[in-house]
Design an enzyme around this catalytic site. Sequence first.
Site, mmCIF file in Angstrom:
data_model
loop_
_atom_site.group_PDB
_atom_site.id
_atom_site.type_symbol
_atom_site.label_atom_id
_atom_site.label_comp_id
_atom_site.label_asym_id
_atom_site.label_seq_id
_atom_site.Cartn_x
_atom_site.Cartn_y
_atom_site.Cartn_z
ATOM 1 N N ARG A 1 6.100 -0.932 2.375
ATOM 2 C CA ARG A 1 5.018 -1.076 1.399
ATOM 3 C C ARG A 1 5.537 -1.832 0.172
ATOM 4 N NH1 ARG A 1 4.999 4.367 3.156
ATOM 5 N NH2 ARG A 1 3.086 4.969 4.266
ATOM 6 N N LYS B 1 5.997 7.457 0.597
ATOM 7 C CA LYS B 1 5.044 8.318 -0.093
ATOM 8 C C LYS B 1 5.538 9.760 -0.088
ATOM 9 C CE LYS B 1 0.816 5.617 0.567
ATOM 10 N NZ LYS B 1 -0.558 5.616 1.108
ATOM 11 N N HIS C 1 0.215 -5.971 1.774
ATOM 12 C CA HIS C 1 -0.311 -5.027 2.758
ATOM 13 C C HIS C 1 -0.673 -5.734 4.063
ATOM 14 C CE1 HIS C 1 -2.074 -1.385 4.343
ATOM 15 N NE2 HIS C 1 -3.147 -2.076 4.678
ATOM 16 N N ARG D 1 2.394 -6.016 6.029
ATOM 17 C CA ARG D 1 2.693 -4.721 6.673
ATOM 18 C C ARG D 1 1.824 -4.570 7.923
ATOM 19 N NH1 ARG D 1 4.465 0.669 5.829
ATOM 20 N NH2 ARG D 1 2.884 2.288 6.052
ATOM 21 N N HIS E 1 4.356 6.684 8.664
ATOM 22 C CA HIS E 1 3.096 7.431 8.700
ATOM 23 C C HIS E 1 3.348 8.886 9.071
ATOM 24 C CE1 HIS E 1 0.513 3.580 9.423
ATOM 25 N NE2 HIS E 1 0.708 3.825 8.143
ATOM 26 N N TYR F 1 -4.028 0.031 13.206
ATOM 27 C CA TYR F 1 -3.408 -1.272 13.433
ATOM 28 C C TYR F 1 -3.545 -1.741 14.881
ATOM 29 C CZ TYR F 1 -1.122 -0.405 8.938
ATOM 30 O OH TYR F 1 -0.878 -0.145 7.629
#
Length: 298
Positions: A148, A172, A242, A245, A268, A277
């Site tokens: 990211r 994250k 993004h 990505r 994730h 995706y």
Amino acid sequence: MENIKNKFRDYLLLEKKYSLHTVTAYLNDLGFFQVFLQHAFEDDNLIKVNYNQIRSWIVSLSDDGISNSSINRKISSLKSFYKFLLKTKQIDVSPFLKHKALKSPKKLQIPFSEKELDLVLNQIVYSDDFEGVRDKLIVDMFYTTGIRRAELINLKCHNIDLSNGTLKVLGKRNKERIIPLLPIIQNQVVVYLKERACLQRVIDQDYFFLLLKGVKLNDSFVYRLINYYFSNVSEKVKKSPHILRHTFATHLLNNGADINAVKELLGHSSLASTQVYTHSSLAELKKVYGSAHPRNNK
């Protein structure tokens, strides 16, 4: 009320481990809602709010031309606040008990093609000074690691292990993951570090990627950099970190990568996040299937 908002901020940062950027957005949404309450109802007490007041705010936002997806994001901020009030026993029932999110169309994220990546990485001539070496490495690192924008900006020098060919990323909610570095990236890192060592002044010593003046990158600089280089080769409307990505994930899936492996590389927490995706790889799969299956021409 400010004391409650400060405690909510600490809750988001320390317990939920949200980024400072996310926390700021949540508090801004809460502040805008409080201003609306004062203007519309002459009472900005957030604890005594009812759903009719929330609904009035939603209507007001819609009348101002705010999209449903943006309204849903603002409402998500409020819902988090009232969950916090429930958890800390400052309210007994959330005013969002019967709320349903507004419907919004899903935006299709169109990845770059392999040809477009080849043009940016192999056909564009980058300068051989610090900025040129850095820019190409940023583009290539986005494409080959899928990290990211915030993760790239906050990379520290010690996060890159050239002896093992790996990159440690803090994602994250402070979740760490290890991503392999391709040999071509390792070679670029070596060249970049030599150029970085020649900078006249380095202020943010710990950070890997720097601006020419020796400070860490910022969000707008990275966005402009990607947009600039891809504007030379692509007519796609959206050209952002993004999308790179998204391209990383799509190209891996198109070339046979296991979706669970892609999930781990992207960082994730659930497979559902990775499955967004797969639409491009499904299109590729249909193309291969249609050309290869004997029944297709019957």
